[in-house]
Design a protein around this motif. Structure first.
Motif, PDB file in Angstrom:
ATOM      1  N   VAL A 151       5.312   4.629   5.328  1.00 44.03           N
ATOM      2  CA  VAL A 151       6.490   4.970   6.144  1.00 44.03           C
ATOM      3  C   VAL A 151       6.204   4.685   7.611  1.00 44.03           C
ATOM      4  CG1 VAL A 151       7.914   6.886   6.981  1.00 44.03           C
ATOM      5  CG2 VAL A 151       7.468   6.644   4.535  1.00 44.03           C
ATOM      6  N   LEU A 152       5.065   5.143   8.106  1.00 38.88           N
ATOM      7  CA  LEU A 152       4.723   4.905   9.508  1.00 38.88           C
ATOM      8  C   LEU A 152       4.598   3.415   9.814  1.00 38.88           C
ATOM      9  CD1 LEU A 152       2.111   7.664  10.422  1.00 38.88           C
ATOM     10  CD2 LEU A 152       4.400   7.356  11.374  1.00 38.88           C
ATOM     11  N   ALA A 153       3.913   2.680   8.948  1.00 42.87           N
ATOM     12  CA  ALA A 153       3.750   1.242   9.170  1.00 42.87           C
ATOM     13  C   ALA A 153       5.110   0.546   9.151  1.00 42.87           C
ATOM     14  CB  ALA A 153       2.823   0.652   8.106  1.00 42.87           C
ATOM     15  N   PHE A 154       5.957   0.923   8.207  1.00 41.63           N
ATOM     16  CA  PHE A 154       7.290   0.320   8.108  1.00 41.63           C
ATOM     17  C   PHE A 154       8.108   0.594   9.371  1.00 41.63           C
ATOM     18  CE2 PHE A 154      11.784   0.961   7.240  1.00 41.63           C
ATOM     19  CZ  PHE A 154      12.149  -0.322   6.864  1.00 41.63           C
ATOM     20  N   LEU A 155       8.157   1.849   9.797  1.00 43.03           N
ATOM     21  CA  LEU A 155       8.964   2.204  10.971  1.00 43.03           C
ATOM     22  C   LEU A 155       8.423   1.549  12.244  1.00 43.03           C
ATOM     23  CD1 LEU A 155       9.770   5.946  10.259  1.00 43.03           C
ATOM     24  CD2 LEU A 155      11.381   4.018  10.262  1.00 43.03           C
ATOM     25  N   ARG A 156       7.112   1.503  12.375  1.00 37.77           N
ATOM     26  CA  ARG A 156       6.529   0.873  13.572  1.00 37.77           C
ATOM     27  C   ARG A 156       6.847  -0.619  13.605  1.00 37.77           C
ATOM     28  NH1 ARG A 156       1.056   4.568  13.164  1.00 37.77           N
ATOM     29  NH2 ARG A 156       1.908   6.321  14.345  1.00 37.77           N
ATOM     30  N   GLN A 157       6.799  -1.285  12.447  1.00 35.01           N
ATOM     31  CA  GLN A 157       7.153  -2.700  12.381  1.00 35.01           C
ATOM     32  C   GLN A 157       8.646  -2.882  12.669  1.00 35.01           C
ATOM     33  OE1 GLN A 157       5.474  -5.550  12.149  1.00 35.01           O
ATOM     34  NE2 GLN A 157       7.398  -6.690  12.204  1.00 35.01           N
ATOM     35  N   ALA A 158       9.483  -2.051  12.052  1.00 29.16           N
ATOM     36  CA  ALA A 158      10.935  -2.166  12.244  1.00 29.16           C
ATOM     37  C   ALA A 158      11.320  -1.947  13.702  1.00 29.16           C
ATOM     38  CB  ALA A 158      11.661  -1.175  11.336  1.00 29.16           C
ATOM     39  N   ALA A 159      10.593  -1.085  14.395  1.00 31.15           N
ATOM     40  CA  ALA A 159      10.891  -0.826  15.808  1.00 31.15           C
ATOM     41  C   ALA A 159      10.636  -2.063  16.664  1.00 31.15           C
ATOM     42  CB  ALA A 159      10.068   0.355  16.322  1.00 31.15           C
ATOM     43  N   PRO A 198      11.716   9.108  18.082  1.00 33.03           N
ATOM     44  CA  PRO A 198      10.927   9.560  19.228  1.00 33.03           C
ATOM     45  C   PRO A 198       9.446   9.692  18.860  1.00 33.03           C
ATOM     46  CG  PRO A 198      12.551  11.230  18.578  1.00 33.03           C
ATOM     47  CD  PRO A 198      12.698  10.079  17.643  1.00 33.03           C
ATOM     48  N   HIS A 199       8.595   9.315  19.785  1.00 31.35           N
ATOM     49  CA  HIS A 199       7.146   9.497  19.650  1.00 31.35           C
ATOM     50  C   HIS A 199       6.559   8.795  18.424  1.00 31.35           C
ATOM     51  CE1 HIS A 199       8.002  12.444  22.701  1.00 31.35           C
ATOM     52  NE2 HIS A 199       8.720  13.152  21.853  1.00 31.35           N
ATOM     53  N   LEU A 200       7.204   7.716  17.970  1.00 28.85           N
ATOM     54  CA  LEU A 200       6.771   7.030  16.751  1.00 28.85           C
ATOM     55  C   LEU A 200       5.310   6.593  16.812  1.00 28.85           C
ATOM     56  CD1 LEU A 200       7.501   5.849  14.001  1.00 28.85           C
ATOM     57  CD2 LEU A 200       8.360   3.817  15.164  1.00 28.85           C
ATOM     58  N   LEU A 201       4.883   6.119  17.965  1.00 29.41           N
ATOM     59  CA  LEU A 201       3.510   5.621  18.066  1.00 29.41           C
ATOM     60  C   LEU A 201       2.480   6.744  18.144  1.00 29.41           C
ATOM     61  CD1 LEU A 201       4.105   2.611  20.465  1.00 29.41           C
ATOM     62  CD2 LEU A 201       3.853   2.592  17.963  1.00 29.41           C
ATOM     63  N   ASP A 202       2.932   7.965  18.447  1.00 24.51           N
ATOM     64  CA  ASP A 202       2.015   9.098  18.600  1.00 24.51           C
ATOM     65  C   ASP A 202       1.830   9.908  17.323  1.00 24.51           C
ATOM     66  OD1 ASP A 202       1.834   8.427  21.306  1.00 24.51           O
ATOM     67  OD2 ASP A 202       3.545   9.700  21.815  1.00 24.51           O
ATOM     68  N   SER A 211       0.547  10.986  13.855  1.00 28.57           N
ATOM     69  CA  SER A 211      -0.620  10.687  13.019  1.00 28.57           C
ATOM     70  C   SER A 211      -0.209  10.637  11.552  1.00 28.57           C
ATOM     71  CB  SER A 211      -1.703  11.757  13.202  1.00 28.57           C
ATOM     72  OG  SER A 211      -1.294  12.968  12.578  1.00 28.57           O
ATOM     73  N   LEU A 212      -1.068  10.063  10.754  1.00 23.08           N
ATOM     74  CA  LEU A 212      -0.833  10.002   9.316  1.00 23.08           C
ATOM     75  C   LEU A 212      -0.664  11.409   8.738  1.00 23.08           C
ATOM     76  CD1 LEU A 212      -0.733   8.244   6.796  1.00 23.08           C
ATOM     77  CD2 LEU A 212      -3.218   8.382   6.686  1.00 23.08           C
ATOM     78  N   GLU A 213      -1.516  12.328   9.175  1.00 23.29           N
ATOM     79  CA  GLU A 213      -1.446  13.707   8.681  1.00 23.29           C
ATOM     80  C   GLU A 213      -0.128  14.371   9.087  1.00 23.29           C
ATOM     81  OE1 GLU A 213      -4.041  12.413  10.448  1.00 23.29           O
ATOM     82  OE2 GLU A 213      -5.411  12.185   8.759  1.00 23.29           O
ATOM     83  N   GLN A 214       0.297  14.132  10.325  1.00 20.65           N
ATOM     84  CA  GLN A 214       1.571  14.709  10.793  1.00 20.65           C
ATOM     85  C   GLN A 214       2.739  14.157   9.981  1.00 20.65           C
ATOM     86  OE1 GLN A 214       0.999  13.450  14.878  1.00 20.65           O
ATOM     87  NE2 GLN A 214       0.991  15.575  15.594  1.00 20.65           N
ATOM     88  N   GLU A 215       2.725  12.851   9.728  1.00 26.64           N
ATOM     89  CA  GLU A 215       3.824  12.253   8.971  1.00 26.64           C
ATOM     90  C   GLU A 215       3.855  12.780   7.539  1.00 26.64           C
ATOM     91  OE1 GLU A 215       7.292   9.946   8.420  1.00 26.64           O
ATOM     92  OE2 GLU A 215       6.300  10.794  10.160  1.00 26.64           O
ATOM     93  N   ALA A 216       2.700  12.913   6.915  1.00 34.43           N
ATOM     94  CA  ALA A 216       2.633  13.472   5.558  1.00 34.43           C
ATOM     95  C   ALA A 216       3.200  14.892   5.550  1.00 34.43           C
ATOM     96  CB  ALA A 216       1.193  13.461   5.045  1.00 34.43           C
TER      97      ALA A 216
END
Length: 162
Positions: free
Chosen positions: A17-25, A34-38, A40-45
Motif C-alpha cells: 500500500v505504501l509503495a503503491f501510494l508513494r508511486q501514484a503520488a 498527508p505525511h505519506l513519505l513519513d 512507517s511500515l509499522e504505522q501503516e500496518a
C-alpha cells in the motif's frame, strides 16, 4: 492478461500500500495523502488494522497478479461522523481501463450493505473531467465546490436512484 481482483486491505498489505501510494503520488497531483513519505511500515500496518475494526471506514485494493494497481478508501469525516469520504487512486498506466469503476462500484456496495454511514461524498479537482464523468455515471451528484491544494474542486455525493 490476468483479471483484476478486489480485496480488503489487511495489515500484511502495508508495504505494498505504501509503495503503491508513494508511486501514484509521483504520477498524479490528485493523490492527497498527508505525511505519506513519513509513514512507517509499522504505522501503516496499524492504520489498516484500526480501519478494519470499524464499519464506517474501509480500504480495498485492486490487485493485478499480486500487486496493487488501485486503491479505494472510505474514511469517516471527523467533523461529520455520519459522512464517509471516498478516495480513489489508480496506477497511471491502468487509467481508463475500468479499474476506477470497479473500485467505486465495490465501495458503493460496501456503503449500502455494510457501512453505518448516512452519506458518501468525495471531492475531485474541477479539471479532472474523466473522473467527474465516471462519478456521475456511478450516481454521484454535484453538491458544491471547494478549493483543495489551491485548486478548484467539485464536491459530489452518492445518490443512488430510488
Amino acid at each position: 492478461m490476468d483479471a483484476v481482483t478486489i480485496k480488503l486491505a489487511g495489515p500484511e498489505d502495508a508495504a505494498k500500500v505504501l509503495a503503491f501510494l508513494r508511486q501514484a503520488a509521483t504520477e498524479s497531483n490528485a493523490v492527497q495523502v498527508p505525511h505519506l513519505l513519513d509513514v512507517s511500515l509499522e504505522q501503516e500496518a496499524e492504520n489498516i488494522k484500526t480501519i478494519n475494526q470499524f464499519d464506517d471506514c474501509v480500504v480495498m485494493l485492486a490487485i493485478l497478479g499480486d500487486e496493487p494497481v488501485g486503491i479505494i478508501t472510505v474514511m469517516m469525516l471527523a467533523d461529520h461522523p455520519e459522512v464517509g469520504e471516498l478516495g480513489v487512486v489508480v496506477e497511471k498506466k491502468y487509467w481508463r481501463n475500468g479499474i476506477g469503476q470497479l473500485l467505486v462500484d465495490e465501495a458503493e456496495y460496501w456503503f449500502e450493505n455494510y457501512s453505518s454511514l448516512k452519506k458518501l461524498v468525495l471531492s475531485v479537482f474541477a479539471d479532472n473531467s474523466p473522473a467527474i464523468a465516471l462519478y456521475k455515471k456511478l450516481h454521484f451528484k454535484e453538491t458544491g465546490t471547494a478549493v483543495e491544494d489551491g485548486r478548484p474542486a467539485l464536491v459530489m455525493e452518492y445518490q443512488p436512484e430510488e
